[in-house]
Enzyme design. Structure first.
Site, short mmCIF file in Angstrom:
data_model
loop_
_atom_site.label_atom_id
_atom_site.label_comp_id
_atom_site.label_asym_id
_atom_site.label_seq_id
_atom_site.Cartn_x
_atom_site.Cartn_y
_atom_site.Cartn_z
N THR A 1 0.82 -1.20 0.00
CA THR A 1 0.00 0.00 0.00
C THR A 1 0.86 1.25 0.00
OG1 THR A 1 -1.66 -1.14 1.26
CG2 THR A 1 -1.64 1.25 1.49
N ARG B 1 -13.15 -8.96 0.33
CA ARG B 1 -12.24 -8.68 1.45
C ARG B 1 -11.79 -7.21 1.43
NH1 ARG B 1 -6.87 -6.52 2.20
NH2 ARG B 1 -6.03 -7.39 4.11
N VAL B 2 -11.86 -6.57 2.58
CA VAL B 2 -11.36 -5.20 2.73
C VAL B 2 -10.34 -5.21 3.87
CG1 VAL B 2 -11.98 -2.83 3.32
CG2 VAL B 2 -13.51 -4.19 1.89
N GLY B 3 -9.21 -4.58 3.64
CA GLY B 3 -8.17 -4.53 4.67
C GLY B 3 -8.23 -3.26 5.49
N ASP B 4 -7.10 -2.91 6.04
CA ASP B 4 -7.02 -1.74 6.94
C ASP B 4 -6.96 -0.41 6.19
OD1 ASP B 4 -4.47 -2.59 5.92
OD2 ASP B 4 -3.57 -1.06 7.21
N THR C 1 1.13 -0.13 6.48
CA THR C 1 1.13 -1.03 5.34
C THR C 1 1.40 -2.43 5.87
OG1 THR C 1 2.11 -1.56 3.18
CG2 THR C 1 3.58 -0.57 4.81
N GLY C 2 0.99 -3.43 5.10
CA GLY C 2 1.20 -4.81 5.52
C GLY C 2 -0.12 -5.51 5.76
N GLY D 1 -3.31 -6.25 6.65
CA GLY D 1 -4.33 -5.34 7.15
C GLY D 1 -5.15 -5.87 8.31
N1 ASP Z 1 -2.59 -3.12 4.19
C1 ASP Z 1 -3.02 -3.58 2.90
C2 ASP Z 1 -4.21 -4.48 3.07
O1 ASP Z 1 -4.24 -5.25 4.01
C3 ASP Z 1 -1.99 -4.28 2.13
C4 ASP Z 1 -0.59 -3.76 2.27
O2 ASP Z 1 -0.33 -2.67 2.67
O3 ASP Z 1 0.34 -4.46 1.98
O4 ASP Z 1 -5.07 -4.46 2.24
#
Ligand code: ASP
Length: 340
Positions: free
Chosen positions: A199, A227-230, A250-251, A253
């Site tokens: 992200t 699916r929805v992340g953070d 990032t990472g 979520g």
């Molecule tokens: N945080 C994002 C998500 O979970 C993905 C990412 O940043 O790598 O959708």
């Protein structure tokens, strides 16, 4: 790792630990920052302004951060600059983790999530957008043109067309080929730092010292439909308070959401922590509670009202960009686990 030991270890990697002093000055002031009267405090504010503008963003998105820095130097507002900055990656077809050209979900649909926040504390977000590239700008429209904070899927898309956004196919030939390859043995395995994720989260401070942010992503590659992340969740992927500072994530979520990471970091800064110490504490809450933390990456970056920056992540390898005084540099983040 015991808490004290962890803090001792991580404090050595600090980037802006001294910021606590300035923050306490802001914190002790329970009114808005405009109520600062003493000469000493006024001087502090002037010194703080001298460092502005600043733009920071996750990962080595050099061009995006440079774009934001350029806009800020040309007197654009923090929000305008953050959105123009992240648009560089939303439109970069080679970037398979943000915007058009992003990796699709398991069914082959690219779905984008984004949010923005401005210095007045207003925010907007969109999730599961399948046909519009510039979702951060769309999130801004939700913030400015509707009574709502978040629109999802078709509702967000239809609103976007009415606002003049172009309908597009976000699945590029290259992303389609990769997805077809993945479907041959469809397992979901995040590869730390290599990425099924990346992200772009950006925080900007303009010449007036006002803070804004944007966070935009195609989410985890080959995620479940819906699916929805953070990243579009205010408080998780992005949070800021113009009196204190901001944070973005990032990472993985799901893990950021469980600890409401960006909100946590801003609140820790409100209570006197530097951006660096606050990022370290937010990561500590994840690694001490989640035994599987070795299997995923999470990284935070944060900035306070004085312009001090911090960053911390689980696995070595995360870097972020910082633009200040015409210099746009890539900086290595502190981390918990060394890559072997
Ligand atoms: N945080 C994002 C998500 O979970 C993905 C990412 O940043 O790598 O959708």
């Amino acid at each position: 790792m015991k808490r004290r030991k962890f803090i001792k270890k991580t404090a050595l990697t600090g980037i802006g630990i001294a910021a606590g002093t300035v923050l306490s000055a802001c914190n002790n002031n329970s009114e808005k920052t405009t109520s600062i009267h003493s000469t000493e405090e006024k001087n502090t504010m002037t010194n703080m302004r001298n460092q502005f503008p600043i733009a920071i963003c996750t990962w080595a998105f050099t061009n995006a951060n440079a774009k934001a820095g350029e806009e800020l130097s040309n007197n654009k507002s923090a929000l305008d600059a953050a959105i123009s900055g992240v648009e560089v990656e939303e439109e970069n077809l080679k970037n398979t983790t943000v915007g058009k050209g992003g990796a699709p979900d398991r069914e082959g649909n690219v779905t984008l999530d984004a949010c923005v926040m401005n210095s007045d504390g207003d925010c907007g977000a969109v999730v599961c957008v399948n046909t519009i590239t510039n979702v951060a700008a769309l999130a801004r429209k939700v913030m400015e043109e509707t009574p709502h904070v978040m629109l999802a899927g078709e509702g967000a898309e239809e609103f976007g067309y009415r606002q003049g956004f172009k309908k597009e196919n976000l699945l590029t030939e290259a992303s389609k080929r990769d997805w077809e390859e993945w479907k041959k043995s469809p397992e979901y395995k995040p590869i730390i730092n290599i990425e099924n994720h990346d992200t772009i989260g950006m925080l900007t401070i303009d010449k007036n010292g006002d803070i804004a942010g944007a966070c935009t992503t195609s989410g985890l590659s080959y995620k479940m439909k819906g699916r929805v992340g953070d990243s579009p969740i205010i408080g998780s992927g992005l949070f800021l308070d113009n009196e204190i500072g901001g944070a973005v994530a990032t990472g993985m979520g799901e893990e950021v959401m469980k600890t409401v990471g960006s909100f946590l970091i801003v609140e820790l800064m409100r209570n006197g922590m530097s951006p660096q110490a606050a990022c370290e504490e937010a990561i500590r809450r994840i690694v001490t509670k989640n035994k599987r933390h070795k299997d995923f990456q999470i990284a935070y970056i944060a900035i306070n009202k004085a312009g001090d920056v911090g960053s911390y992540c689980i696995h070595e390898g995360f870097t972020y960009m910082k633009y200040q005084n015409g210099k746009n540099e890539n900086i290595k983040s502190g981390f918990v686990l060394k890559t072997v």
